[in-house]
Scaffold this motif. Structure first.
Motif, mmCIF file in Angstrom:
data_model
loop_
_atom_site.group_PDB
_atom_site.id
_atom_site.type_symbol
_atom_site.label_atom_id
_atom_site.label_comp_id
_atom_site.label_asym_id
_atom_site.label_seq_id
_atom_site.Cartn_x
_atom_site.Cartn_y
_atom_site.Cartn_z
ATOM 1 N N ARG A 41 0.833 -1.185 0.114
ATOM 2 C CA ARG A 41 -0.089 0.019 0.040
ATOM 3 C C ARG A 41 0.780 1.192 0.075
ATOM 4 N N ILE A 42 2.000 1.527 0.884
ATOM 5 C CA ILE A 42 2.464 2.562 1.065
ATOM 6 C C ILE A 42 3.771 2.658 0.206
ATOM 7 N N GLY A 43 4.052 1.506 -0.625
ATOM 8 C CA GLY A 43 5.220 1.440 -1.546
ATOM 9 C C GLY A 43 4.823 1.770 -2.756
ATOM 10 N N ASP A 44 3.378 2.033 -3.215
ATOM 11 C CA ASP A 44 2.837 2.340 -4.638
ATOM 12 C C ASP A 44 3.322 3.601 -4.881
ATOM 13 N N LYS A 45 3.107 4.210 -5.946
ATOM 14 C CA LYS A 45 3.482 5.537 -6.343
ATOM 15 C C LYS A 45 3.269 6.702 -5.640
ATOM 16 N N TRP A 46 2.144 6.706 -5.105
ATOM 17 C CA TRP A 46 1.469 7.917 -4.630
ATOM 18 C C TRP A 46 1.263 7.930 -3.189
ATOM 19 N N VAL A 59 1.260 11.094 -0.676
ATOM 20 C CA VAL A 59 -0.509 11.534 0.243
ATOM 21 C C VAL A 59 -0.168 11.646 1.611
ATOM 22 N N ILE A 60 0.430 10.644 2.383
ATOM 23 C CA ILE A 60 0.557 10.582 3.561
ATOM 24 C C ILE A 60 1.253 11.457 4.252
ATOM 25 N N ALA A 61 2.651 11.899 3.615
ATOM 26 C CA ALA A 61 3.269 12.864 3.985
ATOM 27 C C ALA A 61 2.721 14.271 3.893
ATOM 28 N N LEU A 62 2.066 14.730 2.671
ATOM 29 C CA LEU A 62 1.182 15.919 2.766
ATOM 30 C C LEU A 62 0.122 15.882 3.993
ATOM 31 N N LEU A 63 -0.432 14.761 4.371
ATOM 32 C CA LEU A 63 -1.628 14.819 5.165
ATOM 33 C C LEU A 63 -1.095 14.813 6.454
ATOM 34 N N ALA A 64 0.374 14.484 6.607
ATOM 35 C CA ALA A 64 0.638 14.573 8.032
ATOM 36 C C ALA A 64 1.150 16.161 8.394
ATOM 37 N N ALA A 65 1.050 16.897 7.547
ATOM 38 C CA ALA A 65 1.188 18.413 7.918
ATOM 39 C C ALA A 65 -0.088 19.060 8.261
ATOM 40 N N ARG A 66 -1.093 18.742 7.577
ATOM 41 C CA ARG A 66 -2.462 19.277 7.890
ATOM 42 C C ARG A 66 -3.569 18.590 6.878
ATOM 43 N N ARG A 67 -4.928 19.040 7.199
ATOM 44 C CA ARG A 67 -5.907 18.519 6.420
ATOM 45 C C ARG A 67 -5.786 19.233 5.176
ATOM 46 N N TYR A 68 -6.237 18.437 3.895
ATOM 47 C CA TYR A 68 -6.580 19.087 2.590
ATOM 48 C C TYR A 68 -7.747 18.748 2.006
ATOM 49 N N ARG A 69 -8.262 19.886 1.241
ATOM 50 C CA ARG A 69 -9.412 19.485 0.390
ATOM 51 C C ARG A 69 -8.821 19.017 -0.647
ATOM 52 N N ASN A 104 -9.424 19.191 -4.238
ATOM 53 C CA ASN A 104 -8.569 19.778 -5.300
ATOM 54 C C ASN A 104 -7.379 20.484 -4.745
ATOM 55 N N GLU A 105 -7.221 20.832 -3.696
ATOM 56 C CA GLU A 105 -5.695 21.373 -3.173
ATOM 57 C C GLU A 105 -4.841 20.470 -3.074
ATOM 58 N N LEU A 106 -5.330 19.254 -2.787
ATOM 59 C CA LEU A 106 -4.451 17.821 -2.787
ATOM 60 C C LEU A 106 -3.745 17.828 -3.992
ATOM 61 N N HIS A 107 -4.622 17.776 -5.089
ATOM 62 C CA HIS A 107 -4.571 17.287 -6.181
ATOM 63 C C HIS A 107 -3.777 18.362 -7.082
ATOM 64 N N ARG A 108 -3.833 19.531 -6.714
ATOM 65 C CA ARG A 108 -2.793 20.631 -7.292
ATOM 66 C C ARG A 108 -1.366 20.581 -6.713
ATOM 67 N N SER A 109 -1.280 19.895 -5.341
ATOM 68 C CA SER A 109 -0.182 19.819 -4.514
ATOM 69 C C SER A 109 0.832 18.607 -4.842
ATOM 70 N N ILE A 110 0.248 17.787 -5.663
ATOM 71 C CA ILE A 110 1.016 16.493 -6.225
ATOM 72 C C ILE A 110 1.034 16.606 -8.071
ATOM 73 N N GLU A 111 2.198 17.079 -8.348
ATOM 74 C CA GLU A 111 2.209 17.269 -9.889
ATOM 75 C C GLU A 111 2.401 15.918 -10.242
ATOM 76 N N GLY A 112 1.572 15.663 -11.534
ATOM 77 C CA GLY A 112 1.515 14.406 -12.066
ATOM 78 C C GLY A 112 0.763 13.203 -11.982
ATOM 79 N N ILE A 113 -0.130 13.585 -10.673
ATOM 80 C CA ILE A 113 -1.328 12.504 -10.317
ATOM 81 C C ILE A 113 -2.634 12.856 -11.009
ATOM 82 N N SER A 114 -3.218 11.924 -11.554
ATOM 83 C CA SER A 114 -4.523 12.065 -12.190
ATOM 84 C C SER A 114 -5.584 12.269 -11.275
ATOM 85 N N GLN A 115 -6.722 12.867 -11.478
ATOM 86 C CA GLN A 115 -7.756 12.740 -10.622
ATOM 87 C C GLN A 115 -8.097 11.193 -10.222
#
Length: 144
Positions: free
Chosen positions: A36-41, A45-55, A57-68
């Motif tokens: 699970r944690i060894g996949d590409k994304w 995602v866990i590292a970003l959410l460790a800092a704070r909660r995300y909406r 679209n905000e999370l999507h914009r924060s990860i370059e190259g990930i599709s919706q």
């Protein structure tokens, strides 16, 4: 292991059958989590959410190259594992926010340890990969 020698890593102290049965490997909670944690994304995602909660679209914009689609799949998988939670606010359109659960928070220390190890040994790993790649190239060119 003696009672005075207690610093043996649990992964090396566990007795595994030889060969390891495929069904046992597939049911292993460690293997499942590493997949699970060894996949590409997921780790990102866990590292970003460790800092704070995300909406979303905000999370999507924060990860370059990930599709919706891939972000949605990754979030659902992490939610299925109980590592993140999803809150839907009754607005028009509905706002969705993601954050780590208490269980997800407990994963941060071991993930940080693994990340620190990877950074500390990045040069060694890169050198080993280069040595192996060079050996394969040299071995291939020597064949007739």
């Amino acid at each position: 292991m003696s009672s005075t020698h207690t610093d043996v890593p649990s992964i090396s102290a566990a007795a595994l059958p030889t060969p390891v049965p495929l069904a046992e490997h597939e049911l292993c909670p460690v293997s499942g989590l590493m997949s699970r944690i060894g996949d590409k994304w997921s780790l990102l995602v866990i590292a970003l959410l460790a800092a704070r909660r995300y909406r979303y679209n905000e999370l999507h914009r924060s990860i370059e190259g990930i599709s919706q689609r891939m972000l949605t799949r990754t979030l659902r998988a992490l939610e299925d594992d109980g590592l993140i939670d999803r809150v839907v606010y009754p607005t028009v359109p509905p706002a969705v926010e993601y954050g780590l659960t208490p269980l997800g928070d407990t994963l941060l220390v071991p993930l940080s340890t693994l990340a620190d190890w990877a950074v500390d040994h990045a040069v060694d790993i890169t050198a080993a990969r280069a040595d192996r790649a060079g050996g394969r190239t040299a071995g291939a060119s020597g064949r007739g």
